[in-house]
Each structure stands twice: as structure tokens, then as C-alpha cells.
Design an enzyme around this catalytic site. Structure first.
Site, PDB file in Angstrom:
ATOM      1  N   GLY A 161     -13.470  -1.613 -88.234  1.00 36.89           N
ATOM      2  CA  GLY A 161     -12.512  -2.685 -88.467  1.00 36.89           C
ATOM      3  C   GLY A 161     -11.757  -3.103 -87.224  1.00 36.89           C
ATOM      4  O   GLY A 161     -11.638  -4.304 -86.930  1.00 36.89           O
ATOM      5  N   ASP A 189     -19.538   5.605 -82.155  1.00 39.28           N
ATOM      6  CA  ASP A 189     -19.553   5.538 -83.619  1.00 39.28           C
ATOM      7  C   ASP A 189     -20.836   6.198 -84.119  1.00 39.28           C
ATOM      8  O   ASP A 189     -21.924   5.867 -83.654  1.00 39.28           O
ATOM      9  CB  ASP A 189     -19.479   4.089 -84.111  1.00 39.28           C
ATOM     10  CG  ASP A 189     -18.942   3.994 -85.533  1.00 39.28           C
ATOM     11  OD1 ASP A 189     -19.528   4.652 -86.431  1.00 39.28           O
ATOM     12  OD2 ASP A 189     -17.957   3.273 -85.753  1.00 39.28           O
ATOM     13  N   CYS A 234       3.539  10.027 -75.802  1.00 37.04           N
ATOM     14  CA  CYS A 234       2.169  10.149 -76.277  1.00 37.04           C
ATOM     15  C   CYS A 234       2.182  10.205 -77.805  1.00 37.04           C
ATOM     16  O   CYS A 234       3.248  10.196 -78.437  1.00 37.04           O
ATOM     17  CB  CYS A 234       1.476  11.379 -75.672  1.00 37.04           C
ATOM     18  SG  CYS A 234       1.966  12.969 -76.403  1.00 37.04           S
ATOM     19  N   CYS A 247       4.255  12.880 -79.343  1.00 38.62           N
ATOM     20  CA  CYS A 247       5.709  12.683 -79.321  1.00 38.62           C
ATOM     21  C   CYS A 247       6.176  12.110 -80.656  1.00 38.62           C
ATOM     22  O   CYS A 247       7.297  12.382 -81.101  1.00 38.62           O
ATOM     23  CB  CYS A 247       6.103  11.737 -78.192  1.00 38.62           C
ATOM     24  SG  CYS A 247       5.909  12.408 -76.534  1.00 38.62           S
ATOM     25  N   CYS A 249      -8.798   4.522 -96.701  1.00 38.99           N
ATOM     26  CA  CYS A 249      -8.988   3.136 -97.121  1.00 38.99           C
ATOM     27  C   CYS A 249      -9.910   3.065 -98.328  1.00 38.99           C
ATOM     28  O   CYS A 249      -9.849   2.132 -99.121  1.00 38.99           O
ATOM     29  CB  CYS A 249      -9.553   2.317 -95.971  1.00 38.99           C
ATOM     30  SG  CYS A 249      -8.365   2.019 -94.656  1.00 38.99           S
ATOM     31  N   CYS A 254       7.632  17.825 -76.347  1.00 35.52           N
ATOM     32  CA  CYS A 254       6.305  17.516 -76.873  1.00 35.52           C
ATOM     33  C   CYS A 254       5.313  18.606 -76.459  1.00 35.52           C
ATOM     34  O   CYS A 254       5.267  18.992 -75.276  1.00 35.52           O
ATOM     35  CB  CYS A 254       5.839  16.161 -76.345  1.00 35.52           C
ATOM     36  SG  CYS A 254       4.135  15.747 -76.793  1.00 35.52           S
TER      37      CYS A 254
END
Length: 387
Positions: A161, A182, A291, A294, A308, A365
Site C-alpha cells: 500500500g 517484499d 528514533c 524513542c 488490516c 532510549c
């Protein structure tokens, strides 16, 4: 008695200020703020120019100068090949309201004979100048900026997407190398939002389908395919080939892994996420802003991260979010504008409303803080897919 050409040029020279080449070089060496304006034809400019000069051919000066040089109080020094066209240009600029204009006399031919610094523009082909002509008109891009885009290497995590619109627009802009990561194949359910793909390519690996679309759009672009999922065993091999990462991944484990690799390797990441009708975009630049950890030191429990597939997503939503990500990437390549570093841009499509949240770097962090505890990759498991 009619005015002759010689009379006209003589009158023009009396009404403007002229500058010797030695004085111009001295000012440039002393870094005096000057806007250099090259008013020669494009073919002359491409044979070499004074470093830092902006090109506006004399015949286009009135049409383009206010767009390219909006500050009418700026100190402008115009030059041409011999000093005549630049004198006419200086006169025109004065008539247009520019208050601090000079003409270099003699011009570039003598400058080059004196072995003063000369720069050559990027070697774009005529086909590239035609394809990217609207970029070349922008002072913030121009031929030098387009050359940066063509030399850039951008990694897209996901050809789904978010990766779909981002890949298409980055390819159209002339980003020279696009890496695609992918492991999936094109499914009918993808086509509602993943515009890189097509019905005719259902069942094809997404990286192969994406390559077909990108090459058809812009043959300048080199596509590097990784039909695999990113994990700790391959992230170094994949990341090391690229300058900027566009994060369109669809799961939390990968997001944290990408973040940690970004911090370790000091590579910028343009992050995007979508859910139902809402989207978010920010840019992580290690050492400059916060980042991902954080914001979220640890991944959320699976029950708080519905996919989704469970919650749905408006098909148009990733188009806008992915294009914003692509815009951030182009700005980083060109070194223009203000990236979303330390800012989270939010978008609510139902209310058609954008918002912005300030993000601060966390000194504690575990990844980018003053005493980081994460110094190697972590493969989180068991998290649902949300792309």
C-alpha cells in the site's frame, strides 16, 4: 537620428554598475554574499560556468527571474560570454526593481582564459532533459539536483500500500536506484490499494510486478529486487547498498529491526503507517532527531495491534501517505526544505484533517540514548500483519 546598436550599448553601460573579473573573484574567494546570474544560452552554460551560478538565458530573463530570484534586494552579479548580454540583463533587472545589480565585464570567456574556477554541469542526456524539464526549471532542483536524484539509492521496504505510490513517484522523479523488499505475491485483495500491481499480474511476486510497472514508467531507474523478508540475518546485506530507507513495512517486528539498523548505520528512515482511515508519517535521522524506539521502546502486545485484514483500510489512504513519504525522500536527497524530523504528521481522511505532534529524542532510549542497551539485532516474533 535613429539610435544605433553601439549607442544603445553605450547608454546601457552608463546606467549600470560594472565589475571586473579580478574583483569578482576576490569577492567570491572572500565569500562575500553574491548571487551569480549566468545569462548565456543553455548550450554555453553546459560547456562550463562560474561555480554557484544560476542559469537564466537572456531571452527568458523577464519571464523567469522573479521566480528564481525572488529577493529584489539581493546582490546580483550577471555575466555572459563577453559582457554585453549581462549589461543588458543588468539594465532589465534594474527596471524590474532589483536594487543591487552589477554586470561582470569582460565575461566568462576571459574568466576561463585566466584559469579561474570553472564548473561543469551534470551530464544529462537530451532525453533526460526533456523528461525532467519541469524539475530543471526549479532553482531548488535544476540540473545539479536532478543529477543527485539520478545518483540516489533508495530502499523501499514493502511493495504494498505505501510502497506502491512511493515507488511510482520516486521512479517518475528520476531516483536512479530503487531497492524493493517484499516476499509476497500479488493477490486480488491487494488491488484495492496497491497501485503498483495489476489484475494481469495476480500471482506474480510483488517485486517482479513492481519492476514491470517501474520500468514501463521510467527506464532510467535501476530496480534491485529482494524477494525475502527482512530479518537479522539479511538486514546488513540489504541496507548497506542504499542511502535512504522508506519504511512501508507491514509488521511491528520489522519496524523495530529497521529502526535499530538505521541507528547502527546512521541511515535516514522515512516512516509511514496506516490504519482504517488514518495515517502517519515522520522522518528518523539518527543523531539529529528521535528514533522509533524513542516513541515506542517495545512492540505492543498482539491484541493491541489488529491487522488490516481484521480492521480494514480505506484504499485511497495509503496513496496519500506514500506520496508524503516519497516527498520526504526527495527533500532529503536534494537537501531542500524542512524534513519531518522530530515531527509526526497525522492524517484523518474522514475529517480531511492534518495534525502535527512534536517528537523528542529520549535520552534513555534503549537504541539511540546516551547509554544504549540495544547493541545487536532482535528478531521479535508472533506479531500480526498490519499492512
Amino acid at each position: 537620428m535613429p539610435t544605433t546598436y553601439s549607442d544603445l550599448i553605450s547608454d546601457v553601460r552608463k546606467s549600470i554598475r560594472e565589475l571586473s573579473l579580478s574583483e569578482l573573484k576576490r569577492r567570491l574567494d572572500d565569500k562575500v554574499p553574491i548571487v551569480l546570474l549566468d545569462v548565456r544560452e543553455k548550450e554555453e552554460y553546459r560547456a562550463g560556468y562560474i561555480p554557484g551560478a544560476i542559469s537564466i538565458p537572456r531571452g527568458f530573463l523577464e519571464m523567469q527571474v522573479e521566480q528564481k530570484l525572488p529577493d529584489k534586494a539581493a546582490h546580483i552579479v550577471a555575466y555572459c560570454a563577453g559582457g554585453t548580454r549581462s549589461a543588458l540583463a543588468a539594465k532589465t533587472l534594474q527596471e524590474l526593481g532589483y536594487t543591487n545589480v552589477e554586470s561582470a565585464n569582460p565575461g566568462f570567456v576571459r574568466w576561463k582564459d585566466l584559469n579561474y574556477p570553472v564548473e561543469l554541469p551534470p551530464n544529462l542526456t537530451e532525453a533526460q532533459r526533456d523528461r525532467y524539464s519541469r524539475h530543471l526549471l526549479l532553482p531548488e532542483v535544476g540540473e545539479a539536483g536532478q543529477a543527485k536524484l539520478l545518483a540516489a539509492k533508495v530502499l523501499l521496504l514493502g511493495a504494498g500500500g505505501l510502497g506502491s505510490p512511493a515507488a511510482l513517484y520516486l521512479a517518475a522523479a528520476g531516483v536512479g536506484t530503487l531497492g524493493l523488499v517484499d516476499a509476497d505475491v500479488v493477490d486480488n485483495s491487494n488491488l484495492q490499494r496497491q497501485i503498483l500491481h495489476a489484475t494481469s499480474r495476480v500471482g506474480m511476486p510483488k517485486v517482479d510486478s513492481a519492476e514491470v510497472a517501474i520500468r514501463d514508467l521510467n527506464p532510467d531507474v535501476k530496480v534491485v529486487k529482494f524477494q525475502e523478508r527482512v530479518d537479522s540475518s539479511n538486514i546488513d546485506r540489504i541496507f548497506d547498498q542504499f542511502d535512504i530507507v522508506l519504511d512501508g513495512c507491514d509488521n511491528f517486528p520489522t519496524r523495530y529491526l529497521v529502526n535499530d539498523a538505521s541507528v547502527f548505520k546512521k541511515k535516514p528512515v522515512v516512516h509511514g503507517s496506516i490504519f482504517r482511515f488514518e495515517g502517519q508519517v515522520t522522518t528518523f535521522l539518527p543523531g539529529v532527531g528521535p528514533c522509533y524506539r524513542c516513541l515506542y521502546p517495545e512492540p505492543p502486545p498482539p491484541h493491541l495491534a489488529p491487522s488490516c485484514q481484521e480492521a480494514g483500510v480505506l484504499g485511497i489512504l495509503p496513496g496519500l501517505v506514500g506520496i508524503i513519504q516519497a516527498t520526504e525522500v526527495v527533500k532529503l536527497i536534494l537537501g531542500q526544505g524542512t524534513p519531518l524530523i522530530g515531527r509526526l504528521l497525522t492524517y484523518d481522511s474522514l475529517r480531511m484533517k492534518f495534525g502535527e505532534l512534536k517528537l523528542r529524542r529520549d535520552k534513555t532510549c534503549p537504541a539511540c540514548g546516551e547509554s544504549p542497551t540495544i547493541t545487536s539485532y532482535i528478531d521479535y516474533e508472533g506479531f500480526c500483519m498490519i499492512g
